[in-house]
Design a protein around this motif. Structure first.
Motif, PDB file in Angstrom:
ATOM      1  N   SER A  25       0.727  -1.069  -0.072  1.00  0.00           N
ATOM      2  CA  SER A  25      -0.091  -0.058   0.199  1.00  0.00           C
ATOM      3  C   SER A  25       0.502   1.034  -0.180  1.00  0.00           C
ATOM      4  CB  SER A  25      -1.087   0.067   1.163  1.00  0.00           C
ATOM      5  OG  SER A  25      -0.078  -0.190   2.123  1.00  0.00           O
ATOM      6  N   GLU A  26       2.616   1.440   0.686  1.00  0.00           N
ATOM      7  CA  GLU A  26       3.321   2.724   0.559  1.00  0.00           C
ATOM      8  C   GLU A  26       3.961   2.384  -0.893  1.00  0.00           C
ATOM      9  OE1 GLU A  26       5.106   2.921   4.610  1.00  0.00           O
ATOM     10  OE2 GLU A  26       3.117   2.746   5.183  1.00  0.00           O
ATOM     11  N   ARG A  27       4.035   1.697  -1.546  1.00  0.00           N
ATOM     12  CA  ARG A  27       4.734   1.107  -2.690  1.00  0.00           C
ATOM     13  C   ARG A  27       4.697   2.804  -3.820  1.00  0.00           C
ATOM     14  NH1 ARG A  27       3.219  -2.202  -7.483  1.00  0.00           N
ATOM     15  NH2 ARG A  27       5.261  -1.032  -8.671  1.00  0.00           N
ATOM     16  N   GLY A  28       6.157   2.817  -3.794  1.00  0.00           N
ATOM     17  CA  GLY A  28       6.030   3.891  -5.251  1.00  0.00           C
ATOM     18  C   GLY A  28       6.631   3.408  -6.556  1.00  0.00           C
ATOM     19  N   ALA A  29       6.398   4.442  -7.467  1.00  0.00           N
ATOM     20  CA  ALA A  29       7.062   3.606  -8.439  1.00  0.00           C
ATOM     21  C   ALA A  29       8.620   3.344  -8.992  1.00  0.00           C
ATOM     22  CB  ALA A  29       6.545   4.754  -9.726  1.00  0.00           C
ATOM     23  N   ARG A  30       9.162   3.450  -8.125  1.00  0.00           N
ATOM     24  CA  ARG A  30      11.072   3.002  -8.232  1.00  0.00           C
ATOM     25  C   ARG A  30      11.276   1.876  -6.713  1.00  0.00           C
ATOM     26  NH1 ARG A  30      14.377   8.368  -9.326  1.00  0.00           N
ATOM     27  NH2 ARG A  30      13.016   9.231 -10.824  1.00  0.00           N
TER      28      ARG A  30
END
Length: 239
Positions: free
Chosen positions: A86-91
């Motif tokens: 749920s907290e993941r970013g694009a990189r």
């Protein structure tokens, strides 16, 4: 209606019917295919940490039970911190943890790299010291059977067990595939960082070595945290 027209209509009806049947079959099998792909990935994750034997057969239910009980899927950010989906970013990068009694025994890195003839996909498991390889598996490749295709064999993958991704000074160097037997090709001080190559498949080894280094370099932030003992348990993520 002429005979030619009748033949054309019949052919058209057959084509449409076949198309509809193929579409229905494809749609109906999609969930089954997706589930099989998921089970295969889970099986290889379990193999990478030695929870199942590659030469034995396991039911899908057994695979899923073992996976749920021992493996946790998370992500890491650029600082090497474990974060939930749920907290993941694009990189951010995916990582899998092998956990027993809330202790992290190993972390598993997805391998997605280029081989001689196409993609090589697998998993590399690293012990919680952040340096020592626990296991390696390949679940998809396009290498030549009997040559580069040996990367899928147990004998080749077992060579990775106990190898290290750091040198004697603790600096990251990755793990590579030697051009032949390690004892004959690599200096003694560096042998811990190489596995035996495959006869007649030098280029596959070269591509795999480069790919492993690129992937492990991306995961170096989390490896450093393990080496520094900043991560050992999973209280709620966010170490």
């Amino acid at each position: 209606m002429s005979e030619n027209q009748k033949a054309f209509v019949v052919a058209a009806i057959v084509c449409v019917t076949c198309s509809l049947l193929l579409t229905a079959a494809s749609s109906g099998l999609k969930d089954y295919q997706v589930r099989n792909m998921t089970i295969d990935r889970h099986k290889n994750l379990l193999k990478s940490v030695g929870l199942i034997d590659s030469e034995k057969t396991y039911s899908p239910e057994t695979i899923e039970t073992l996976y749920t009980a021992n493996i946790q899927s998370l992500w890491i950010d650029s600082a090497g911190r474990l974060i939930p989906e749920s907290e993941r970013g694009a990189r951010d990068l995916p990582v899998y943890l092998y956990i027993q009694n809330n202790d992290i025994k190993a972390y598993i890195v997805p391998i997605d790299t280029t081989g001689l003839w196409g993609k090589i996909n697998g998993y590399l498991a690293i012990k919680n010291d952040g340096s020592t390889i626990m296991g390696f598996t390949v679940y998809s490749h396009s290498e030549t059977p009997g040559l580069g295709g040996e990367i899928e064999r147990k004998w080749f993958q077992k060579n990775f067990e106990g190898k290290r991704i750091v040198n004697k000074d603790g600096q990251f160097v990755s793990v590579g595939v030697a051009r032949g037997a390690v004892r004959d090709r690599i200096q003694s001080a560096q042998q811990i960082n190489f596995v035996d190559g495959i006869s007649g498949a030098t280029l596959t080894g070269k591509y795999l070595s480069a790919g492993l280094k690129n992937v492990l370099q991306e995961y170096e932030p989390v490896s450093i945290k393990f080496r520094q003992h900043d991560i050992s348990r999973v209280p709620g993520v966010g170490n």
